[in-house]
Design a protein around this motif. Structure first.
Motif, short mmCIF file in Angstrom:
data_model
loop_
_atom_site.label_atom_id
_atom_site.label_comp_id
_atom_site.label_asym_id
_atom_site.label_seq_id
_atom_site.Cartn_x
_atom_site.Cartn_y
_atom_site.Cartn_z
N ASP A 186 -71.23 3.70 -27.76
CA ASP A 186 -72.66 3.52 -28.01
C ASP A 186 -72.95 2.04 -28.27
N ALA A 187 -73.95 1.76 -29.08
CA ALA A 187 -74.36 0.37 -29.34
C ALA A 187 -73.22 -0.48 -29.91
N PRO B 246 -85.32 0.74 -39.11
CA PRO B 246 -85.87 1.60 -38.05
C PRO B 246 -87.26 1.15 -37.61
N SER C 185 -82.96 2.45 -35.59
CA SER C 185 -83.46 3.77 -35.18
C SER C 185 -82.55 4.44 -34.16
N GLN C 186 -81.40 3.85 -33.88
CA GLN C 186 -80.49 4.43 -32.90
C GLN C 186 -79.62 5.52 -33.55
N ALA C 187 -79.12 6.40 -32.70
CA ALA C 187 -78.23 7.47 -33.18
C ALA C 187 -76.80 6.93 -33.20
N ILE C 188 -76.38 6.45 -34.35
CA ILE C 188 -75.06 5.85 -34.48
C ILE C 188 -74.29 6.61 -35.56
N GLU D 72 -71.40 -1.97 -27.10
CA GLU D 72 -72.28 -2.89 -26.39
C GLU D 72 -72.40 -4.22 -27.12
N THR E 262 -77.68 3.97 -41.19
CA THR E 262 -77.39 3.73 -39.77
C THR E 262 -76.74 2.37 -39.59
N PHE F 119 -72.97 1.46 -38.27
CA PHE F 119 -72.81 0.52 -37.17
C PHE F 119 -71.84 -0.60 -37.54
N SER G 10 -82.11 -4.65 -32.47
CA SER G 10 -82.59 -3.65 -33.43
C SER G 10 -81.80 -2.37 -33.26
N ILE G 11 -81.10 -1.97 -34.30
CA ILE G 11 -80.26 -0.78 -34.20
C ILE G 11 -80.63 0.30 -35.22
#
Length: 205
Positions: free
Chosen positions: A63-64, A10, A41-44, A67, A92, A96, A38-39
């Protein structure tokens, strides 16, 4: 050649990032293109085993993961870096990776994988093992360095003082580049190993 680098921290400029940057410099010198995402801090959210990806060709949660999927398919190698939380990877990042690997149905065989962990002190090898399992189940050769791939540090930037750790990152990047090139040459000359249709068994009596 292209390497996709996933920063699961994060802190986009923390010690995990420092380790990946050390690898980036070697890749650049070797003429290997890199992209860092960078993933951390994402909401996954995690996988719910709905299996909608089988019908849709992508994860039901847009989501990511969706992508990054085409970038994953296009790359020759994947580097995954994570900080250590309770002797394991960032949750997280695991959410992911679980959805990314499960929902993408392209052949991952012979893409090269490399795992990197960053910790204050302990838990590096447990996290390293955890991340490598995503590669191993997918038929991806795992790149190694000169030790278990990890760096030490607490405050952002401290990892650069880990001289041995930074050397590990450079060695890992060089070994990964060599392995990707060998696989590319082998693919052209010999093709890829023949794959049998998967045989699935459930051990329930």
């Amino acid at each position: 050649m292209k390497v996709l680098m996933i920063n699961g921290s994060p802190r986009p400029n923390g010690n995990t990032a420092a380790a990946l940057r050390e690898m980036e410099q070697v890749f650049a010198a070797e003429g290997v293109e890199t992209e860092v995402l960078s993933i951390g801090s994402q909401a996954i959210r995690g996988c719910i085993a709905c299996r909608q990806c089988v019908e849709r060709g992508k994860c039901v949660f847009d989501d990511a993961v969706n992508e990054v999927a085409p970038k994953f398919e296009a790359c020759d190698g994947l580097v995954v870096g994570s900080p250590v939380y309770y002797a394991s990877a960032n949750a997280t990042l695991i959410a992911f990776l679980t959805r990314l690997f499960y929902s993408t149905h392209f052949d991952k065989t012979m893409k090269v994988g490399a795992a990197v962990a960053a910790a204050r002190r302990g838990g590096l090898t447990a996290t390293y093992d955890e991340l490598n399992k995503f590669f191993a189940i997918s038929g991806m050769p795992i790149a190694s360095g000169q030790y278990w791939n990890g760096v030490h540090g607490v405050q952002p930037g401290e990892a650069v003082q880990d001289i041995e750790g930074m050397q590990q990152m450079r060695t890992l990047a060089r070994n990964m580049t060599f392995l990707m090139r060998c696989i590319a040459d082998g693919r052209e000359k010999y093709g890829v190993p023949k794959r049998e249709a998967p045989t699935m068994m459930n051990f329930v009596r």
